[in-house]
Design a protein around this motif. Structure first.
Motif, mmCIF file in Angstrom:
data_model
loop_
_atom_site.group_PDB
_atom_site.id
_atom_site.type_symbol
_atom_site.label_atom_id
_atom_site.label_comp_id
_atom_site.label_asym_id
_atom_site.label_seq_id
_atom_site.Cartn_x
_atom_site.Cartn_y
_atom_site.Cartn_z
ATOM 1 N N ALA A 265 0.814 -1.212 0.000
ATOM 2 C CA ALA A 265 0.000 0.000 0.000
ATOM 3 C C ALA A 265 0.851 1.267 0.000
ATOM 4 C CB ALA A 265 -0.904 0.011 1.224
ATOM 5 N N GLN A 266 2.190 1.116 0.029
ATOM 6 C CA GLN A 266 3.102 2.258 0.099
ATOM 7 C C GLN A 266 2.776 3.113 1.328
ATOM 8 O OE1 GLN A 266 3.680 4.346 -3.666
ATOM 9 N NE2 GLN A 266 2.784 2.613 -4.773
ATOM 10 N N SER A 267 2.617 2.437 2.465
ATOM 11 C CA SER A 267 2.265 3.099 3.721
ATOM 12 C C SER A 267 3.423 2.997 4.706
ATOM 13 C CB SER A 267 1.008 2.459 4.324
ATOM 14 O OG SER A 267 0.752 2.981 5.609
ATOM 15 N N PRO A 268 4.312 3.993 4.739
ATOM 16 C CA PRO A 268 5.425 3.929 5.696
ATOM 17 C C PRO A 268 4.951 3.933 7.149
ATOM 18 C CG PRO A 268 5.306 6.085 4.636
ATOM 19 C CD PRO A 268 4.368 5.186 3.888
ATOM 20 N N ARG A 269 3.785 4.558 7.424
ATOM 21 C CA ARG A 269 3.269 4.576 8.797
ATOM 22 C C ARG A 269 3.013 3.150 9.282
ATOM 23 N NH1 ARG A 269 -0.023 8.256 11.859
ATOM 24 N NH2 ARG A 269 0.149 9.723 10.125
ATOM 25 N N TYR A 270 2.271 2.371 8.503
ATOM 26 C CA TYR A 270 1.948 1.011 8.941
ATOM 27 C C TYR A 270 3.127 0.062 8.775
ATOM 28 C CZ TYR A 270 -2.750 2.220 10.048
ATOM 29 O OH TYR A 270 -3.843 2.781 10.648
ATOM 30 N N GLU A 271 4.010 0.351 7.847
ATOM 31 C CA GLU A 271 5.251 -0.418 7.756
ATOM 32 C C GLU A 271 6.053 -0.256 9.049
ATOM 33 O OE1 GLU A 271 9.383 -0.546 5.096
ATOM 34 O OE2 GLU A 271 7.674 0.661 4.427
ATOM 35 N N ALA A 272 6.148 0.994 9.532
ATOM 36 C CA ALA A 272 6.902 1.244 10.765
ATOM 37 C C ALA A 272 6.230 0.601 11.974
ATOM 38 C CB ALA A 272 7.054 2.752 10.983
ATOM 39 N N ILE A 273 4.887 0.653 12.045
ATOM 40 C CA ILE A 273 4.186 0.034 13.181
ATOM 41 C C ILE A 273 4.409 -1.473 13.188
ATOM 42 C CG2 ILE A 273 1.913 -0.430 14.158
ATOM 43 C CD1 ILE A 273 1.040 2.313 13.148
ATOM 44 N N ALA A 274 4.345 -2.107 12.007
ATOM 45 C CA ALA A 274 4.602 -3.544 11.939
ATOM 46 C C ALA A 274 6.026 -3.854 12.387
ATOM 47 C CB ALA A 274 4.376 -4.042 10.511
ATOM 48 N N LEU A 275 6.990 -3.005 12.009
ATOM 49 C CA LEU A 275 8.380 -3.227 12.410
ATOM 50 C C LEU A 275 8.574 -2.974 13.905
ATOM 51 C CD1 LEU A 275 10.072 -1.668 9.282
ATOM 52 C CD2 LEU A 275 10.236 -4.047 10.004
ATOM 53 N N VAL A 276 7.791 -2.051 14.508
ATOM 54 C CA VAL A 276 7.823 -1.890 15.960
ATOM 55 C C VAL A 276 7.455 -3.208 16.638
ATOM 56 C CG1 VAL A 276 6.639 -0.819 17.926
ATOM 57 C CG2 VAL A 276 7.360 0.588 16.015
ATOM 58 N N ASN A 277 6.346 -3.813 16.183
ATOM 59 C CA ASN A 277 5.877 -5.050 16.810
ATOM 60 C C ASN A 277 6.848 -6.204 16.576
ATOM 61 O OD1 ASN A 277 3.667 -3.570 17.546
ATOM 62 N ND2 ASN A 277 2.334 -4.353 15.931
ATOM 63 N N LEU A 278 7.410 -6.291 15.351
ATOM 64 C CA LEU A 278 8.362 -7.367 15.062
ATOM 65 C C LEU A 278 9.631 -7.211 15.885
ATOM 66 C CD1 LEU A 278 7.899 -7.603 11.193
ATOM 67 C CD2 LEU A 278 7.398 -9.408 12.838
ATOM 68 N N SER A 279 10.131 -5.976 16.026
ATOM 69 C CA SER A 279 11.346 -5.772 16.822
ATOM 70 C C SER A 279 11.083 -6.082 18.291
ATOM 71 C CB SER A 279 11.858 -4.343 16.661
ATOM 72 O OG SER A 279 10.909 -3.404 17.136
ATOM 73 N N ASP A 280 9.886 -5.734 18.780
ATOM 74 C CA ASP A 280 9.544 -6.032 20.164
ATOM 75 C C ASP A 280 9.488 -7.542 20.390
ATOM 76 O OD1 ASP A 280 8.581 -5.136 22.817
ATOM 77 O OD2 ASP A 280 6.782 -6.208 22.224
ATOM 78 N N GLN A 281 8.892 -8.281 19.439
ATOM 79 C CA GLN A 281 8.848 -9.737 19.559
ATOM 80 C C GLN A 281 10.257 -10.328 19.545
ATOM 81 O OE1 GLN A 281 6.341 -11.133 16.395
ATOM 82 N NE2 GLN A 281 4.517 -10.060 17.149
ATOM 83 N N ALA A 282 11.130 -9.794 18.686
ATOM 84 C CA ALA A 282 12.496 -10.308 18.601
ATOM 85 C C ALA A 282 13.260 -10.041 19.889
ATOM 86 C CB ALA A 282 13.212 -9.669 17.410
ATOM 87 N N VAL A 283 13.064 -8.861 20.509
ATOM 88 C CA VAL A 283 13.724 -8.556 21.775
ATOM 89 C C VAL A 283 13.293 -9.550 22.845
ATOM 90 C CG1 VAL A 283 13.797 -6.893 23.672
ATOM 91 C CG2 VAL A 283 14.150 -6.107 21.338
ATOM 92 N N GLN A 284 11.974 -9.776 22.943
ATOM 93 C CA GLN A 284 11.462 -10.667 23.985
ATOM 94 C C GLN A 284 11.842 -12.125 23.724
ATOM 95 O OE1 GLN A 284 7.451 -10.000 25.411
ATOM 96 N NE2 GLN A 284 7.358 -8.031 24.377
ATOM 97 N N SER A 285 12.110 -12.483 22.469
ATOM 98 C CA SER A 285 12.471 -13.869 22.142
ATOM 99 C C SER A 285 13.974 -14.093 22.136
ATOM 100 C CB SER A 285 11.890 -14.228 20.759
ATOM 101 O OG SER A 285 10.487 -14.084 20.747
ATOM 102 N N GLY A 286 14.763 -13.075 22.516
ATOM 103 C CA GLY A 286 16.209 -13.242 22.600
ATOM 104 C C GLY A 286 16.904 -13.240 21.249
ATOM 105 N N ARG A 287 16.388 -12.450 20.281
ATOM 106 C CA ARG A 287 17.024 -12.335 18.973
ATOM 107 C C ARG A 287 17.395 -10.863 18.742
ATOM 108 N NH1 ARG A 287 12.245 -14.871 17.843
ATOM 109 N NH2 ARG A 287 11.597 -13.250 16.359
ATOM 110 N N PRO A 288 18.440 -10.372 19.441
ATOM 111 C CA PRO A 288 18.720 -8.932 19.400
ATOM 112 C C PRO A 288 19.140 -8.425 18.032
ATOM 113 C CG PRO A 288 20.465 -10.113 20.553
ATOM 114 C CD PRO A 288 19.352 -11.095 20.348
ATOM 115 N N ALA A 289 19.908 -9.217 17.264
ATOM 116 C CA ALA A 289 20.339 -8.750 15.942
ATOM 117 C C ALA A 289 19.130 -8.523 15.033
ATOM 118 C CB ALA A 289 21.300 -9.762 15.317
ATOM 119 N N GLU A 290 18.186 -9.460 15.069
ATOM 120 C CA GLU A 290 16.970 -9.315 14.266
ATOM 121 C C GLU A 290 16.147 -8.125 14.751
ATOM 122 O OE1 GLU A 290 12.814 -11.797 13.544
ATOM 123 O OE2 GLU A 290 14.654 -12.892 14.098
#
Length: 688
Positions: A265-290
């Motif tokens: 959809a060329q939506s940087p706002r929702y792209e960034a929100i999805a990346l917020v959630n993915l980075s948060d999941q990676a932090v909690q799962s012990g995958r800091p590089a990801e």
């Protein structure tokens, strides 16, 4: 849908409207489409609006200028947002009443405040909604879809704010009102959006069956719209609900799908929100590089839009990932920048959460000194937040009691005035009828006696209320224990003797309390706090001892008469009392909680150097932190300390861990239920 398609629709569908009537539905729809483009790409959307034919009526001019102002409110330029906002207000003033002019101004200011993550957004949105509602109710004949797009947007802003403040009932109320407006306007796109917001509110209330029903309705409505940006929003909702239920694989899949849809959809706002959630999941799962990779991608995507709320969430996740990767200097810089930003906005709650997460991350990588420093900063910040909340609560109580007392005084004055009037009437009558006058005089005396009795009863009630208020100011409202202020007064009273502070102190902290809140909800966290407080109070058997909630999940016990062996026994009872039996939750099931304890009997042997109550609390806190660093679910007591004077005591406070390693401090470590047997530690050596 591409920008070229939006522009083609906008250019082809414009219908001229006659002066003095509402803008045509075709114009409203095409401007609404361009507003959605403006959410992510303000500059192209403004250019597309400028390319539309010139307005042919004041009403049409108002709609075009307002659309420019709404898009500009989300742009990076505050000056451009202000310029178009002023133009929009002037356009409204030309065609509408003053009440609607003010509502329009508040609406555009609320959009800008939401973009800048400003604390004024909630108040502005409420003021704007009240103005629009008043205007629409005054219309004759009534129009259910009156200003429905602006009113819908304001209800959505209020729902999102309530959800962020963990007020799901208010979030549900605003989302339901938004859905009703969308239905009144026959707007499927907004109906789908509102259903997804209702799903999030139900998820926060742990009503996942209702949340799933709202989500399915949102999916059905979105399928009829065929818009990737709306589909991305609903995929984000599905991911959040899955994460709330602990279904991490499903949450991860939903976030990846949302990311793909946002890019389509060329939506940087929702792209960034999805990346917020993915980075948060990676932090909690012990995958800091990801996690770091996702956070940096999100920062790059959202940078042109300058949406502070999203940028700060990404920066916080990047900070936690950098700590885990050993890049502490970069993480510290991110941390200080976030603290400064949240402090400037007055967002103390977000400051505390970020500080706690950073401290936990430092502790995990072995930086105990840095974690201890942040622990003290967090404690002080939490204390300030609790003091502010308590002050506000006390002010409200005082105001309420003052109002009641004032009302009682008014009633007494009215009765007094009536009594004086009766006395005057009685004097006039007494000149003609002495017998009747005597009876009236007796009646008056009876009334006066009753009035005096009532005044005395009122004064006693007021004194009782003041006494009750004093007790409430000394107790923690959740646990019923003494609060920090009362405990500090007791400490100061005990430290006024010539030999300084004397007695046993035990500092108790619930282990992994943040995880309890995150995984089971704040209601369960409050249940654990109350139950642990009751178990601590039951384990402390002497009426001369004081038990207080020190702050957050921390408790303090002052036992003036206990000696070292009795204090160690009390610490063991506390460990067993908390961890021995799971905490029963209101929704069913049990939750095992453990605590870490730091304790000592002051003054410290063998030199028994005089110390203040603040120093005693600080040393107990250091012992507590050592208990946490040694694995939690244990008690660490200071047996003795080789400090011969005040200067040596200050050196011990400055670097407690080093003093322990060098053998200047001897500790006793007692493990809780399920852990290894108790032991003493002298420096780095451990004696069984």
């Amino acid at each position: 849908m591409t920008l070229r398609r939006w522009l083609g629709w906008a250019a082809a569908a414009l219908v001229c409207i006659a002066p003095g009537v509402h803008a045509s539905p075709a114009l409203e729809r095409q401007l609404d489409a361009l507003l959605r483009v403006g959410e992510d790409r303000p500059a192209p959307a403004l250019a597309a609006i400028d390319a539309l034919p010139a307005p042919e009526s004041p009403v049409e001019a108002r709609w075009l200028t307002r659309a420019r102002a709404e898009v500009a409110a989300r742009s990076a330029s505050a000056g451009e947002a202000q310029r178009w906002r002023e133009a929009a207000v002037q356009a409204v003033r030309a065609t509408e009443p003053a009440a609607l002019v003010e509502a329009e101004l508040q609406y555009l200011l609320a959009l800008r405040a939401e973009h800048e993550d400003a604390g004024s957004m909630n108040e502005l949105a409420r003021a704007a909604l009240a103005g629009y509602d008043g205007h629409c109710k005054a219309l004759q004949p009534p129009r259910p879809d009156c200003e429905y797009r602006a009113r819908w947007r304001l209800q959505q802003l209020l729902a999102q704010h309530a959800r962020a403040q963990r007020a799901p009932a208010a979030a549900r109320q605003h989302a339901r009102a938004a859905l009703e407006l969308a239905i009144a306007g026959s707007d499927l796109w907004r109906q789908a959006w509102s259903e997804s917001e209702l799903a999030l509110a139900a998820g926060h209330e742990r009503d996942f069956s209702r949340a799933q029903a709202h989500l399915e309705r949102a999916l059905q409505l979105a399928a009829r719209e065929e818009e990737p940006r709306l589909a991305a929003r609903i995929a984000l909702t599905e991911g959040t609900l899955a994460q709330d239920q602990g279904d991490w694989p499903r949450a991860h899949r939903s976030e990846l799908r949302a990311l793909a849809l946002a890019r389509q959809a060329q939506s940087p706002r929702y792209e960034a929100i999805a990346l917020v959630n993915l980075s948060d999941q990676a932090v909690q799962s012990g995958r800091p590089a990801e996690a770091l990779e996702h956070a940096l991608q999100g920062l790059a995507a959202v940078k042109p839009l300058q949406i502070k709320r999203i940028e700060r969430s990404l920066l916080n996740n990047a900070m936690l990932a950098r700590v885990a990767l050993g890049r502490r200097a970069e993480a510290r810089a991110d941390f200080e920048a976030l603290q400064a930003a949240w402090s400037a906005d007055g967002a103390i709650g977000r400051q505390v959460t970020s500080m706690r997460e950073f401290g936990d991350a430092l502790a995990k990588v072995g930086d105990l000194r840095g974690a201890l420093e942040l622990h003290h900063r967090e404690t002080e910040l939490s204390r300030r937040l609790m003091d502010a909340n308590r002050t506000a609560a006390l002010a409200e109580l005082r105001s309420r009691y003052d109002r009641e007392a004032q009302q009682r005084n008014i009633v007494l004055l009215e009765r007094d005035n009536a009594l004086k009037t009766t006395e005057l009437d009685n004097r006039a009558l007494s000149q003609r009828l002495w017998t009747l006058g005597a009876g009236v005089l007796v009646l008056t005396m009876v009334l006066m006696l009753l009035l005096v009795r009532r005044v005395r009863e009122t004064n006693r009630a007021l004194e009782h209320s003041r006494a009750k208020l004093r007790v409430q100011s000394e107790r923690d409202p959740l646990t019923g224990l003494a609060n920090r202020r009362h405990f500090q007064a007791v400490l100061q009273a005990g430290g006024e003797a010539a030999e300084g502070f004397r007695g046993a102190l035990l500092m108790i902290d619930i282990d992994h309390f943040k995880h309890i809140n995150d995984n089971h909800g704040h209601a369960a966290g409050d249940q654990v706090l109350v139950e642990v407080a009751q178990r601590i109070a039951a384990a402390v058997r002497s009426e001369a001892d004081t038990v207080a909630r020190w702050g957050g999940e921390e408790f303090l016990v002052l036992a003036p008469a206990l000696q070292r062996h009795d204090t160690e026994a009390l610490a063991q009872r506390l460990l067993q009392a908390v961890a021995g039996t799971p905490v029963a939750l209101a929704g069913g099931g049990g939750l095992r909680a453990t605590v870490s304890i730091g304790h000592a009997v002051f003054p410290l042997p063998p030199h028994r150097v005089k110390l203040t109550p603040e120093q005693a609390v600080n040393l107990a806190d250091m012992a507590l932190y050592t208990a946490k660093s040694q694995g939690r679910n244990r008690a660490v007591g200071i047996v003795q300390a080789e400090v011969a004077d005040a200067q040596a005591l200050r050196a011990l406070e400055g670097d407690f861990e080093r003093a322990w390693v060098e053998g200047r401090v001897q500790l006793r470590i007692d493990a809780g239920p399920g852990e290894s047997a108790g032991r003493q530690s002298a420096g780095a050596a451990v004696v069984a």
